[in-house]
Design a protein around this motif. Sequence first.
Motif, PDB file in Angstrom:
ATOM      1  N   SER A  83      -8.905  -6.510 -10.555  1.00  0.00           N
ATOM      2  CA  SER A  83     -10.105  -6.164  -9.795  1.00  0.00           C
ATOM      3  C   SER A  83     -10.864  -7.410  -9.352  1.00  0.00           C
ATOM      4  O   SER A  83     -11.538  -7.397  -8.327  1.00  0.00           O
ATOM      5  N   HIS A  84     -10.725  -8.491 -10.088  1.00  0.00           N
ATOM      6  CA  HIS A  84     -11.473  -9.717  -9.804  1.00  0.00           C
ATOM      7  C   HIS A  84     -10.691 -10.720  -8.967  1.00  0.00           C
ATOM      8  O   HIS A  84     -11.268 -11.714  -8.510  1.00  0.00           O
ATOM      9  N   THR A  85      -9.396 -10.476  -8.777  1.00  0.00           N
ATOM     10  CA  THR A  85      -8.556 -11.500  -8.147  1.00  0.00           C
ATOM     11  C   THR A  85      -7.699 -11.009  -6.987  1.00  0.00           C
ATOM     12  O   THR A  85      -7.205 -11.829  -6.223  1.00  0.00           O
ATOM     13  N   SER A  86      -7.506  -9.708  -6.850  1.00  0.00           N
ATOM     14  CA  SER A  86      -6.467  -9.227  -5.943  1.00  0.00           C
ATOM     15  C   SER A  86      -7.001  -8.723  -4.606  1.00  0.00           C
ATOM     16  O   SER A  86      -7.431  -7.573  -4.480  1.00  0.00           O
ATOM     17  N   HIS A  90      -7.139  -4.776  -3.114  1.00  0.00           N
ATOM     18  CA  HIS A  90      -8.287  -4.344  -2.279  1.00  0.00           C
ATOM     19  C   HIS A  90      -7.769  -3.782  -0.953  1.00  0.00           C
ATOM     20  O   HIS A  90      -8.171  -2.694  -0.533  1.00  0.00           O
ATOM     21  N   ASP A  91      -6.879  -4.539  -0.310  1.00  0.00           N
ATOM     22  CA  ASP A  91      -6.359  -4.124   0.989  1.00  0.00           C
ATOM     23  C   ASP A  91      -5.563  -2.823   0.887  1.00  0.00           C
ATOM     24  O   ASP A  91      -5.633  -1.979   1.787  1.00  0.00           O
ATOM     25  N   ALA A  92      -4.816  -2.649  -0.198  1.00  0.00           N
ATOM     26  CA  ALA A  92      -4.031  -1.418  -0.376  1.00  0.00           C
ATOM     27  C   ALA A  92      -4.945  -0.208  -0.547  1.00  0.00           C
ATOM     28  O   ALA A  92      -4.677   0.861   0.012  1.00  0.00           O
ATOM     29  N   VAL A  93      -6.018  -0.369  -1.309  1.00  0.00           N
ATOM     30  CA  VAL A  93      -6.977   0.724  -1.477  1.00  0.00           C
ATOM     31  C   VAL A  93      -7.617   1.061  -0.139  1.00  0.00           C
ATOM     32  O   VAL A  93      -7.762   2.226   0.227  1.00  0.00           O
ATOM     33  N   LEU A 119     -13.327  -7.102  -6.339  1.00  0.00           N
ATOM     34  CA  LEU A 119     -12.786  -6.954  -4.993  1.00  0.00           C
ATOM     35  C   LEU A 119     -12.318  -5.528  -4.714  1.00  0.00           C
ATOM     36  O   LEU A 119     -12.466  -5.027  -3.604  1.00  0.00           O
ATOM     37  N   VAL A 120     -11.758  -4.883  -5.719  1.00  0.00           N
ATOM     38  CA  VAL A 120     -11.247  -3.519  -5.540  1.00  0.00           C
ATOM     39  C   VAL A 120     -12.394  -2.548  -5.302  1.00  0.00           C
ATOM     40  O   VAL A 120     -12.302  -1.651  -4.463  1.00  0.00           O
TER      41      VAL A 120
END
Length: 146
Positions: A83-86, A90-93, A119-120
């Motif tokens: 959640s803090h790095t990806s 984020h883009d997939a969600v 980010l998520v």
Amino acid sequence: MPTPPLIFVLNGPNLNLLGSREPEIYGSDTLDDIAGRLNEQAEGLGVRLDIRQSNHEGHLIDWLHEAQAEGAKAVILNPGGYSHTSVALHDAVKAIATPVIEVHLSDPEARESFRHVDLVALAATQLIKGEGARGYSLALDAAARL
């Protein structure tokens, strides 16, 4: 009789260690304990669950895509440290139309400063944090109401 709506429950890195990993932060419930309670709850809500865990970011992304392709009503996602790095997660969600409810056992904002950016959550429909294992139950109630 129609097939009950499907909800994916996706768990990210290190959640396979629940029950033994830092129980003072994450509690003593294992992922199997949480899954068992969720399955019971789902039956009462008239939904079915597909519960998965992976330590690999790409699996989580593929499963988000699969949730949409399978016509899932919602996704409950605990991305763990991703959640803090990806940006990719984020883009997939953000890329899928399926609502995503992010859940965290602890409250990341009450922990180390590097956990304060999620980010998520910027792409998720809803965020539930700091409720321990109960957060999954709250997320399932919210997902079933969508």
